[in-house]
Design an enzyme around this catalytic site. Structure first.
Site, PDB file in Angstrom:
ATOM      1  N   ARG A  66       0.838  -1.213   0.000  1.00 27.36           N
ATOM      2  CA  ARG A  66       0.000   0.000   0.000  1.00 27.36           C
ATOM      3  C   ARG A  66       0.871   1.260   0.000  1.00 27.36           C
ATOM      4  NH1 ARG A  66      -0.494   4.679   2.745  1.00 27.36           N
ATOM      5  NH2 ARG A  66      -0.088   3.564   4.682  1.00 27.36           N
ATOM      6  N   ASP A  67       1.492   1.590   1.115  1.00 30.84           N
ATOM      7  CA  ASP A  67       2.287   2.824   1.203  1.00 30.84           C
ATOM      8  C   ASP A  67       3.423   2.782   0.186  1.00 30.84           C
ATOM      9  OD1 ASP A  67       3.607   5.139   2.084  1.00 30.84           O
ATOM     10  OD2 ASP A  67       3.229   4.703   4.189  1.00 30.84           O
TER      11      ASP A  67
ATOM     12  N   HIS B 175       5.518   4.472  12.584  1.00 29.11           N
ATOM     13  CA  HIS B 175       5.457   4.412  11.111  1.00 29.11           C
ATOM     14  C   HIS B 175       6.316   5.566  10.605  1.00 29.11           C
ATOM     15  CE1 HIS B 175       3.009   3.856   7.286  1.00 29.11           C
ATOM     16  NE2 HIS B 175       3.464   5.085   7.104  1.00 29.11           N
TER      17      HIS B 175
ATOM     18  N   HIS C 112       8.763   7.414   8.008  1.00 31.82           N
ATOM     19  CA  HIS C 112       9.361   7.590   6.675  1.00 31.82           C
ATOM     20  C   HIS C 112      10.795   8.080   6.902  1.00 31.82           C
ATOM     21  CE1 HIS C 112       5.854   6.957   3.995  1.00 31.82           C
ATOM     22  NE2 HIS C 112       5.212   7.102   5.149  1.00 31.82           N
TER      23      HIS C 112
ATOM     24  N   CYS D  76       3.832   9.526   0.477  1.00 40.46           N
ATOM     25  CA  CYS D  76       2.433   9.929   0.417  1.00 40.46           C
ATOM     26  C   CYS D  76       2.266  10.966  -0.692  1.00 40.46           C
ATOM     27  CB  CYS D  76       2.004  10.499   1.763  1.00 40.46           C
ATOM     28  SG  CYS D  76       0.311  11.074   1.734  1.00 40.46           S
TER      29      CYS D  76
ATOM     30  N   ASN E 194       9.194   4.633   3.392  1.00 41.22           N
ATOM     31  CA  ASN E 194       9.243   4.159   4.782  1.00 41.22           C
ATOM     32  C   ASN E 194      10.631   3.594   5.044  1.00 41.22           C
ATOM     33  OD1 ASN E 194       6.236   3.387   3.754  1.00 41.22           O
ATOM     34  ND2 ASN E 194       6.213   3.957   5.887  1.00 41.22           N
TER      35      ASN E 194
HETATM   36  P1  HMG Z   1     -13.995  13.303  -1.161  1.00 42.59           P
HETATM   37  O1  HMG Z   1     -13.742  13.815  -2.517  1.00 42.59           O
HETATM   38  O2  HMG Z   1     -13.959  14.286  -0.060  1.00 42.59           O
HETATM   39  O3  HMG Z   1     -15.302  12.469  -0.982  1.00 42.59           O
HETATM   40  O4  HMG Z   1     -13.032  12.091  -0.932  1.00 42.59           O
HETATM   41  P2  HMG Z   1     -16.731  12.544  -1.450  1.00 42.59           P
HETATM   42  O5  HMG Z   1     -17.455  11.828  -0.350  1.00 42.59           O
HETATM   43  O6  HMG Z   1     -17.163  13.915  -1.851  1.00 42.59           O
HETATM   44  O7  HMG Z   1     -16.636  11.620  -2.755  1.00 42.59           O
HETATM   45  C1  HMG Z   1     -16.009  12.007  -3.954  1.00 42.59           C
HETATM   46  C2  HMG Z   1     -15.912  10.779  -4.826  1.00 42.59           C
HETATM   47  O8  HMG Z   1     -15.056   9.817  -4.194  1.00 42.59           O
HETATM   48  C3  HMG Z   1     -17.253  10.089  -5.022  1.00 42.59           C
HETATM   49  O9  HMG Z   1     -17.238   9.492  -6.310  1.00 42.59           O
HETATM   50  C4  HMG Z   1     -17.227   9.007  -3.979  1.00 42.59           C
HETATM   51  O10 HMG Z   1     -18.045   7.915  -4.321  1.00 42.59           O
HETATM   52  C5  HMG Z   1     -15.771   8.609  -4.018  1.00 42.59           C
HETATM   53  P3  HMG Z   1     -17.950  10.215  -7.565  1.00 42.59           P
HETATM   54  O11 HMG Z   1     -19.374  10.392  -7.112  1.00 42.59           O
HETATM   55  O12 HMG Z   1     -17.240  11.527  -7.744  1.00 42.59           O
HETATM   56  O13 HMG Z   1     -17.722   9.236  -8.669  1.00 42.59           O
HETATM   57  N1  HMG Z   1     -15.328   7.998  -2.759  1.00 42.59           N
HETATM   58  C6  HMG Z   1     -14.685   6.822  -2.724  1.00 42.59           C
HETATM   59  N2  HMG Z   1     -14.275   5.998  -3.706  1.00 42.59           N
HETATM   60  C7  HMG Z   1     -13.634   4.873  -3.326  1.00 42.59           C
HETATM   61  N3  HMG Z   1     -13.371   4.576  -2.036  1.00 42.59           N
HETATM   62  C8  HMG Z   1     -13.780   5.382  -1.048  1.00 42.59           C
HETATM   63  C9  HMG Z   1     -14.456   6.565  -1.377  1.00 42.59           C
HETATM   64  N4  HMG Z   1     -14.985   7.555  -0.649  1.00 42.59           N
HETATM   65  C10 HMG Z   1     -15.513   8.426  -1.507  1.00 42.59           C
HETATM   66  N5  HMG Z   1     -13.523   5.052   0.217  1.00 42.59           N
HETATM   67  C11 HMG Z   1     -11.570  10.569   0.152  1.00 42.59           C
HETATM   68  C12 HMG Z   1     -12.700  11.600   0.323  1.00 42.59           C
HETATM   69  C13 HMG Z   1     -10.991  10.299   1.506  1.00 42.59           C
HETATM   70  C14 HMG Z   1     -12.184   9.310  -0.425  1.00 42.59           C
HETATM   71  C15 HMG Z   1     -10.499  11.156  -0.815  1.00 42.59           C
HETATM   72  O14 HMG Z   1     -10.085  12.390  -0.332  1.00 42.59           O
HETATM   73  C16 HMG Z   1      -9.312  10.256  -1.000  1.00 42.59           C
HETATM   74  O15 HMG Z   1      -9.421   9.170  -1.556  1.00 42.59           O
HETATM   75  N6  HMG Z   1      -8.107  10.707  -0.597  1.00 42.59           N
HETATM   76  C17 HMG Z   1      -6.855   9.963  -0.777  1.00 42.59           C
HETATM   77  C18 HMG Z   1      -6.340   9.568   0.573  1.00 42.59           C
HETATM   78  C19 HMG Z   1      -5.110   8.689   0.443  1.00 42.59           C
HETATM   79  O16 HMG Z   1      -5.201   7.552   0.004  1.00 42.59           O
HETATM   80  N7  HMG Z   1      -3.944   9.205   0.869  1.00 42.59           N
HETATM   81  C20 HMG Z   1      -2.727   8.439   0.903  1.00 42.59           C
HETATM   82  C21 HMG Z   1      -2.747   7.431   2.014  1.00 42.59           C
HETATM   83  S1  HMG Z   1      -2.516   8.155   3.635  1.00 42.59           S
HETATM   84  C22 HMG Z   1      -0.821   8.002   3.927  1.00 42.59           C
HETATM   85  O17 HMG Z   1      -0.074   7.634   3.049  1.00 42.59           O
HETATM   86  C23 HMG Z   1      -0.308   8.288   5.308  1.00 42.59           C
HETATM   87  C24 HMG Z   1       0.025   7.007   6.113  1.00 42.59           C
HETATM   88  O18 HMG Z   1       0.942   6.185   5.404  1.00 42.59           O
HETATM   89  C25 HMG Z   1       0.657   7.395   7.468  1.00 42.59           C
HETATM   90  C26 HMG Z   1       1.820   8.356   7.338  1.00 42.59           C
HETATM   91  O19 HMG Z   1       2.806   8.045   6.634  1.00 42.59           O
HETATM   92  O20 HMG Z   1       1.753   9.400   7.961  1.00 42.59           O
HETATM   93  C27 HMG Z   1      -1.240   6.185   6.400  1.00 42.59           C
HETATM   94 MG    MG Z   2       3.083   6.377   5.344  1.00 42.55          MG
END
Ligand code: HMG
Ligand code: MG
Length: 299
Positions: A14-15, A206, A208, A239, A248
């Protein structure tokens, strides 16, 4: 140090892959997961159910999850931001998910398009459904040592969010140094503050490795009693919403550190090093594991 067993959570499918310029096939992701399992990993973050427009590399997470080996003791889980994501994870047959928020308002907005408070209320709603389906929930907090947009982040905020996540039912809090900016003293201070309100057994780290501090910071966390470490094979990761964030800490490097400390992870160093070389060559990128590179040179 207390317990001699450390749980490594490999987040590379994933990450590790979410921000890679080279896309790999679903079969190759499954190949990565299988190789990690064979190397001894018992906890693997296999994908995320987020917007496919925002993170296209994770769009095949449903196919990945549905093709995972069944009847295994390995804990395969996925990242979910909301109920919609949880529902997909349930449909895919997973029994664990991880929710994710941040200690910085600006990062939270850019990453999941809502405030920290909104994210927590989404998670409360999600928890009820998760409980009904016997799904375990892990909680991530990003930017615990600093934010790419707002700079400093308060310790009180991290402590407060950790407490809220635990109270709503997360079994563990993974502290994300998203941009790899923290140093060992910050690790000690934050863990000391957290330990006033929660058991250290509930904390994972976690880190990086953007500033090359991750291994030192992990050592500081181990000394403070942390026994759960997130890492990515070959140091993959980053990210898309944290500019300048690199991978990471490499799983190989963590295993080497633990072996030297006499701590048990259950992971075969030679096998995990081989996985690191395999995935690096598939992605046509340099292997970011120092241990992987050093062991390769000696062969
Ligand atoms: P949004 O745009 O605010 O949501 O997204 P919405 O509710 O207005 O929906 C917009 C569209 O997204 C809609 O589709 C929803 O159906 C769809 P449309 O009607 O336009 O066709 N949608 C989804 N689709 C699939 N799966 C879902 C989902 N929810 C809504 N669960 C949302 C909100 C959170 C989904 C969006 O902002 C998003 O996907 N963001 C990306 C977040 C991400 O993956 N970031 C990277 C991972 S985090 C990370 O790496 C940090 C970590 O490693 C820790 C660290 O290192 O610190 C964990
Ligand atoms: Mg991360």
């Amino acid at each position: 140090m207390s317990s001699s067993t450390v749980r490594i959570v490999d987040v590379s499918p994933r990450d590790g892959l979410q921000n890679e310029p080279t896309r790999i096939s679903t079969e190759a992701k499954l190949g990565l997961i299988e190789r990690l399992s064979t190397a001894g990993l018992q906890h693997i973050e296999v994908g995320s159910f987020v917007s496919p427009h925002r993170v296209p590399c994770m769009a095949d997470s449903m196919q990945v999850c549905q093709s995972l080996p069944k009847h295994t003791d390995i804990n395969f889980y996925a990242l979910v931001p909301n109920v919609q994501g949880l529902q997909k994870a349930i449909d895919a047959g997973l029994t664990e998910v991880a929710v994710f928020t941040a200690a910085s308002e600006q990062f939270c907005q850019r990453n999941i398009n809502c405030s920290i408070d909104e994210s927590l209320s989404r998670f409360s709603e999600l928890m009820v459904i998760a409980e009904d389906h016997d799904i375990r929930v892990r909680g991530y907090i990003s930017t615990v040592f600093g934010c790419p947009y707002q700079g400093t982040v308060s310790i009180e905020k991290v402590v407060n969010i950790s407490q809220q996540l635990l109270e709503m039912g997360c079994y563990e809090i993974s502290l994300g140094d998203t941009i790899g900016i923290g140093t060992a003293n910050q690790v000690k201070i934050l863990l000391n503050a957290l330990c006033q309100t929660m058991p250290i057994e509930k904390v994972a780290v976690h880190f990086h490795d953007s500033y090359g501090q991750a291994l030192t910071n992990i050592y500081a966390a181990l000394e403070a009693g942390v026994r759960v470490i997130d890492s990515s094979v070959a140091g993959l990761g980053g990210c898309p919403y944290a500019k300048g964030s690199t991978g990471n800490i490499a799983t190989e490097d963590v295993v080497y550190l633990l072996n030297g400390l006499g701590l048990e992870s259950g992971i075969d160093l030679h096998k995990i090093v081989a996985v690191g070389h395999w995935i690096s060559s598939l992605l046509q990128r340099e292997n970011a594991s120092k241990v992987g590179l050093a062991m390769n040179m000696r062969r």
